[in-house]
Design an enzyme around this catalytic site. Sequence first.
Site, PDB file in Angstrom:
ATOM      1  N   GLU A  29      -4.823   5.349  -2.313  1.00 11.14           N
ATOM      2  CA  GLU A  29      -6.234   5.000  -1.865  1.00 11.14           C
ATOM      3  C   GLU A  29      -6.813   3.748  -2.594  1.00 11.14           C
ATOM      4  O   GLU A  29      -7.294   2.913  -1.883  1.00 11.14           O
ATOM      5  CB  GLU A  29      -7.155   6.272  -1.892  1.00 11.14           C
ATOM      6  CG  GLU A  29      -8.254   6.264  -1.102  1.00 11.14           C
ATOM      7  CD  GLU A  29      -8.091   5.874   0.153  1.00 11.14           C
ATOM      8  OE1 GLU A  29      -8.899   4.995   0.728  1.00 11.14           O
ATOM      9  OE2 GLU A  29      -7.110   6.464   0.915  1.00 11.14           O
TER      10      GLU A  29
ATOM     11  N   HIS B  35      -4.957   1.016  -3.822  1.00  7.45           N
ATOM     12  CA  HIS B  35      -4.331  -0.148  -2.928  1.00  7.45           C
ATOM     13  C   HIS B  35      -4.902  -0.282  -1.637  1.00  7.45           C
ATOM     14  O   HIS B  35      -5.456  -1.303  -1.414  1.00  7.45           O
ATOM     15  CB  HIS B  35      -2.736   0.148  -2.645  1.00  7.45           C
ATOM     16  CG  HIS B  35      -2.081   0.325  -3.932  1.00  7.45           C
ATOM     17  ND1 HIS B  35      -1.354   1.382  -4.376  1.00  7.45           N
ATOM     18  CD2 HIS B  35      -1.573  -0.558  -4.805  1.00  7.45           C
ATOM     19  CE1 HIS B  35      -0.609   1.180  -5.506  1.00  7.45           C
ATOM     20  NE2 HIS B  35      -0.991  -0.002  -5.770  1.00  7.45           N
TER      21      HIS B  35
ATOM     22  N   ASP C 185      -6.665  -2.143 -13.874  1.00  7.19           N
ATOM     23  CA  ASP C 185      -5.931  -2.883 -14.915  1.00  7.19           C
ATOM     24  C   ASP C 185      -6.928  -4.425 -15.153  1.00  7.19           C
ATOM     25  O   ASP C 185      -6.589  -5.393 -14.743  1.00  7.19           O
ATOM     26  CB  ASP C 185      -4.794  -3.340 -13.903  1.00  7.19           C
ATOM     27  CG  ASP C 185      -3.976  -2.443 -13.571  1.00  7.19           C
ATOM     28  OD1 ASP C 185      -3.088  -1.951 -14.501  1.00  7.19           O
ATOM     29  OD2 ASP C 185      -3.930  -2.093 -12.516  1.00  7.19           O
TER      30      ASP C 185
HETATM   31  O1  PAF Z   1      -0.989  -4.416 -10.684  1.00  9.18           O
HETATM   32  C1  PAF Z   1       0.237  -4.488 -10.077  1.00  9.18           C
HETATM   33  O2  PAF Z   1       0.438  -3.549  -9.239  1.00  9.18           O
HETATM   34  C2  PAF Z   1       1.241  -5.589 -10.635  1.00  9.18           C
HETATM   35  O3  PAF Z   1       0.775  -5.880 -11.935  1.00  9.18           O
HETATM   36  C3  PAF Z   1       1.036  -6.849  -9.901  1.00  9.18           C
HETATM   37  C4  PAF Z   1      -0.071  -7.583 -10.012  1.00  9.18           C
HETATM   38  C5  PAF Z   1       1.390  -6.400  -8.426  1.00  9.18           C
HETATM   39  C6  PAF Z   1       2.142  -7.782 -10.253  1.00  9.18           C
HETATM   40  O4  PAF Z   1       3.440  -7.146 -10.304  1.00  9.18           O
END
Ligand code: PAF
Length: 287
Positions: free
Chosen positions: A38, A40, A153
Amino acid sequence: MNDMLRITTPAAMQELGLVWRREGLTVGLVPTMGYWHEGHLSLMRWARENCDVLVASVFVNPTQFGPGEDLENYPSDLERDSGLARECGVDALFTPVRDEMYAPDHGTWVTVPDLTANLCGRSRPVHFRGVATVVCKLFNLVQPTFAVFGQKDWQQLAVIRKMTRELDIPVRVEGRPIVREADGLAMSSRNVYLTDEERAVAPHIRKGLLLLESLVRSGEADADRLREAVMKYFEANIPMGRLDYLELVDPDTIETVGQVRGDVLAAVAMRLGKARLIDNMHIPFER
Ligand code: PAF
């Protein structure tokens, strides 16, 4: 756009990206490593509302994994992601293979040393070099107007913002809030590694951060005392967890703070069985 395009080579991606740019279209990019949840989907839905062309990428980027990390076991289900992409109105799904993204003699790296000495950069020394490099490549291939990343992140987002600003890359970087399970656990593709027992205690990571926030709100400003209180909470409630770090940092510079005298980010990484889980809480300063 009608049916979703599936683009598998960097060359084809760049050709299309350049066409869209010439046509003056607003292109939104959601870079991912797949196995969508969810969190993403929330990025995609937000991007969908704000662009003409929505591109999502699925690429498990080998250069951001260190030795002994979970590169080879990283969960994946491209068929499922592809169905979800269609549902979210993705126009183009970019799924390059490793060898096409990196030639065997690849040797050019983007590093952002100022922001990567602390937190995840400390325990995963090559991680952010890999992230910054692949995101820079994705920006060059897709030519997006903006790109969207999750705030789970936080350090990654700070690194990407600084890289984009300092290298004059004409992409707007958007950060979106953490999406959580009903019990507070931050959504992550790696949650799938948790056993039932580990999953049951994992929400205490968030609860520890909430405890820290309430202590700050009640006037505690000393970072050591705040960390101690939360570490005690973790020991009591997540006895099988191995704390990687629990830090209070400046949200922009990612430098450790000793006293809370402004906005602060409380960030945690914990190993729980096979999973390494991260979470954070941004605590705006209240006078
Ligand atoms: O956050 C993520 O899924 C990864 O670190 C990314 C930004 C796609 C880079 O590979």
